[in-house]
Design an enzyme around this catalytic site. Structure first.
Site, PDB file in Angstrom:
ATOM      1  N   SER A   1       0.823  -1.209   0.000  1.00  0.00           N
ATOM      2  CA  SER A   1       0.000   0.000   0.000  1.00  0.00           C
ATOM      3  C   SER A   1       0.853   1.254   0.000  1.00  0.00           C
ATOM      4  O   SER A   1       1.974   1.258   0.499  1.00  0.00           O
ATOM      5  CB  SER A   1      -0.909   0.026   1.229  1.00  0.00           C
TER       6      SER A   1
ATOM      7  N   LYS B   1      -4.447  -6.771   3.825  1.00  0.00           N
ATOM      8  CA  LYS B   1      -4.463  -5.664   2.855  1.00  0.00           C
ATOM      9  C   LYS B   1      -5.894  -5.348   2.429  1.00  0.00           C
ATOM     10  O   LYS B   1      -6.266  -4.181   2.262  1.00  0.00           O
ATOM     11  CB  LYS B   1      -3.595  -6.019   1.628  1.00  0.00           C
TER      12      LYS B   1
ATOM     13  N   HIS C   1      -7.420  -3.401   5.083  1.00  0.00           N
ATOM     14  CA  HIS C   1      -6.856  -2.051   4.969  1.00  0.00           C
ATOM     15  C   HIS C   1      -7.652  -1.249   3.941  1.00  0.00           C
ATOM     16  O   HIS C   1      -8.041  -0.106   4.175  1.00  0.00           O
ATOM     17  CB  HIS C   1      -5.377  -2.123   4.568  1.00  0.00           C
ATOM     18  N   ASN C   2      -7.887  -1.861   2.790  1.00  0.00           N
ATOM     19  CA  ASN C   2      -8.608  -1.147   1.738  1.00  0.00           C
ATOM     20  C   ASN C   2     -10.050  -0.854   2.136  1.00  0.00           C
ATOM     21  O   ASN C   2     -10.578   0.218   1.834  1.00  0.00           O
ATOM     22  CB  ASN C   2      -8.579  -1.945   0.434  1.00  0.00           C
TER      23      ASN C   2
ATOM     24  N   GLU D   1      -9.960   1.983   4.260  1.00  0.00           N
ATOM     25  CA  GLU D   1      -9.705   3.138   3.375  1.00  0.00           C
ATOM     26  C   GLU D   1     -11.049   3.644   2.801  1.00  0.00           C
ATOM     27  O   GLU D   1     -11.308   4.856   2.807  1.00  0.00           O
ATOM     28  CB  GLU D   1      -8.767   2.673   2.258  1.00  0.00           C
TER      29      GLU D   1
HETATM   30  C1  6PG Z   1      -3.258   1.303  -1.580  1.00  0.00           C
HETATM   31  C2  6PG Z   1      -4.573   1.485  -2.258  1.00  0.00           C
HETATM   32  C3  6PG Z   1      -4.574   0.834  -3.579  1.00  0.00           C
HETATM   33  C4  6PG Z   1      -5.629   1.372  -4.512  1.00  0.00           C
HETATM   34  C5  6PG Z   1      -7.012   0.932  -4.150  1.00  0.00           C
HETATM   35  C6  6PG Z   1      -8.042   1.818  -4.753  1.00  0.00           C
HETATM   36  O1  6PG Z   1      -3.306   0.721  -0.511  1.00  0.00           O
HETATM   37  O2  6PG Z   1      -2.250   1.752  -2.097  1.00  0.00           O
HETATM   38  O3  6PG Z   1      -5.589   0.917  -1.483  1.00  0.00           O
HETATM   39  O4  6PG Z   1      -4.631  -0.535  -3.350  1.00  0.00           O
HETATM   40  O5  6PG Z   1      -5.550   2.738  -4.566  1.00  0.00           O
HETATM   41  O6  6PG Z   1      -7.134  -0.350  -4.661  1.00  0.00           O
HETATM   42  O7  6PG Z   1      -9.212   1.147  -4.629  1.00  0.00           O
HETATM   43  P1  6PG Z   1     -10.537   1.509  -5.381  1.00  0.00           P
HETATM   44  O8  6PG Z   1     -10.208   1.715  -6.829  1.00  0.00           O
HETATM   45  O9  6PG Z   1     -11.386   0.305  -5.149  1.00  0.00           O
HETATM   46  O10 6PG Z   1     -11.028   2.753  -4.742  1.00  0.00           O
END
Ligand code: 6PG
Length: 467
Positions: A116, A170, A173-174, A177
């Site tokens: 990430s 991960k 984590h997302n 996010e």
């Molecule tokens: C990271 C981000 C990366 C990506 C996401 C965006 O940890 O660097 O999470 O993995 O930016 O996958 O996700 P979406 O396109 O689903 O918003």
């Protein structure tokens, strides 16, 4: 991301061989970005494998899904027992588990590693979440911990657990996010349409938030985005309000449903993206369906402080839910997850990096068996101090007709989680009424009984079923 990880590894003294199936890309990379470095290139997988020292470490940065299987299949015949494949993409954790089993039949070690931090993170210090064959860890540890972000000198990378544990962490984590982003968007909506603040005012307020408990990458970039102007003015105001997604938030929601964990805030955040995508339908509905015709008449400054506290409290709820999911998945999959270490991996380098994750690390370090983040003294206190603010904000949003699915779900979870008695007794009675699904009597848990609620077609007395 791949190129940047290679350059990052090179900076730390590792010699890397770059390969891309579009060979021109390798050529251009070597002639430009990697010029003057020790990076070497290969124009085929065979050539690349031939250039690596044993045990070979091959790291893939390939779009999640079939492409990963394709490369793994091609590597299968080229690699030898003891060699290591690392998948650094956003792969689905069950796929990682399956790939690990497949490679194990040739004793090739497989690591599913969450990466990430975007392109910038990859170049100067990502958060890395490796899991899979633990035998591989001593071989990749030095490289990964050298290139990862550091917080107080500690690397934001440690071994997560077996099988798909790294990719699961991960994925969560997302999901978090998604939740953080949705919460910030709801605050923006309330400030823009409820308090009628302009972009510069909002940018300043958000920047101020970033100086305190909310200090985080996502809050910081939001302040920058709000005030960003091009030749035509504020760019943000011209961006179509339909959210995209690649699927990791949805996977988190699916995992929550599969493991039976109420990860409501992330779920609402995924649905909010779907709702936003219905732009045409929303435009049509907006001309037919009406809401309240009210303006905010309270003290704006006070509401802004409530908003700050509501964001903080809701964030805590969201992380508590995320860690609940990790705990349940760990139980089901026999992963020995270290929650303090996960908090540290997320503390720096990644998209959800924040000062607040340091507090989560402390909570789990102090009590590794903490069953729920909300029960930690520090967080329980913050929740007591901030819960009234969440109520103020949600009430204001309801009054103004502005949707706050994430903030509202945080509050609903908080009130549900602290409720010794929920109305599920009625739900059980309903299930038993129409489907003889049985229920337990308080004080006699474990014994499932059925009642003939209508007295028709059978006995009216309760029958007893052993659990
Ligand atoms: C990271 C981000 C990366 C990506 C996401 C965006 O940890 O660097 O999470 O993995 O930016 O996958 O996700 P979406 O396109 O689903 O918003």
């Amino acid at each position: 991301m791949g190129q940047n990880l290679i350059l990052n590894m090179n900076d730390h003294g590792f010699v890397v061989c770059a390969y891309n199936r579009t060979t021109d890309k390798v050529k251009s990379f070597l002639e430009n970005e990697a010029k003057g470095t020790k990076v070497v290139g290969a124009s085929s997988l065979e050539e690349m494998v031939g250039k690596l020292k044993k045990p070979r470490i091959v790291m893939l940065l390939v779009k999640a899904g079939r492409a990963v299987d394709g490369v793994i299949n091609s590597l299968f015949d080229l690699l030898s027992p003891g060699d290591i494949i690392v998948d650094g993409g956003n792969s689905e954790y069950r796929d990682t588990e399956r790939r690990g089993k497949y490679l194990a039949c040739k004793d090739i070690l497989f690591v599913g590693c969450g990466v990430s931090g975007g392109e910038e993170g990859a170049r100067y210090g990502p958060s890395l979440m490796p899991g899979g064959d633990q035998e591989a860890w001593p071989h990749v540890k030095t490289i990964f911990q050298a290139i990862s972000a550091k917080v107080n000198g500690e690397p934001c990378c440690n071994w997560v657990g077996a099988d798909g544990a790294g990719h699961f962490v991960k994925m969560v984590h997302n999901g978090i996010e998604y939740g953080d982003m949705q919460l910030i968007c709801e605050a923006y909506h309330l400030m823009r349409d409820g308090l009628e603040l302009n972009n510069d005012e909002m940018s300043d307020i958000v920047a101020e938030w970033n100086n305190g408990e909310l200090d985080s990458f996502l809050v910081e970039i939001t302040s920058n985005i709000l005030k960003f102007k091009d030749q035509e003015g504020y760019l943000l105001d011209r961006i179509r309000d339909t959210a995209g997604q690649k699927g990791t938030g949805k996977w988190t929601g699916i995992a929550a449903l599969d493991y039976g964990v109420p990860v409501t805030l992330i779920g609402e955040s995924v649905f909010a993206r779907y709702l936003s995508a219905l732009k045409d339908e929303r435009m049509e509905a907006g001309s037919v369906l009406h809401g309240p015709n009210t303006k905010y008449e309270g003290n704006k400054k006070e509401l802004l402080e409530h908003l700050r506290k509501a964001l903080y409290a809701s964030k805590i709820i969201s992380y508590a839910q995320g860690f609940m999911l990790l705990r349940e998945a760990a139980k089901s999959n026999n992963w020995n997850l270290n929650y303090g270490s996960i908090a540290l991996m997320w503390r720096g380098g990644c998209i959800i990096r924040s000062v607040f994750l340091g507090k989560i690390k402390l909570a789990f370090d102090e009590n590794p068996n903490l069953t729920n983040l909300l029960l930690d003294d520090f967080f329980a206190n913050v929740m007591s101090n901030c819960q009234a603010s969440v109520r103020q904000v949600v009430t204001a949003a309801v009054y103004l007709g502005l949707p706050t699915p994430a903030l509202s779900s945080a509050l609903a979870f908080y009130d549900g989680f602290r409720a010794a008695r929920l109305p599920a007794n009625l739900l059980q009675a309903q299930r038993d009424y129409f489907g003889a699904h049985t229920y337990e009597i308080l004080g006699a848990e474990g014994k499932f009984v059925h009642t003939n609620w209508t007295g028709q077609g059978g006995s009216v007395s309760a029958s007893t079923y052993d659990a």
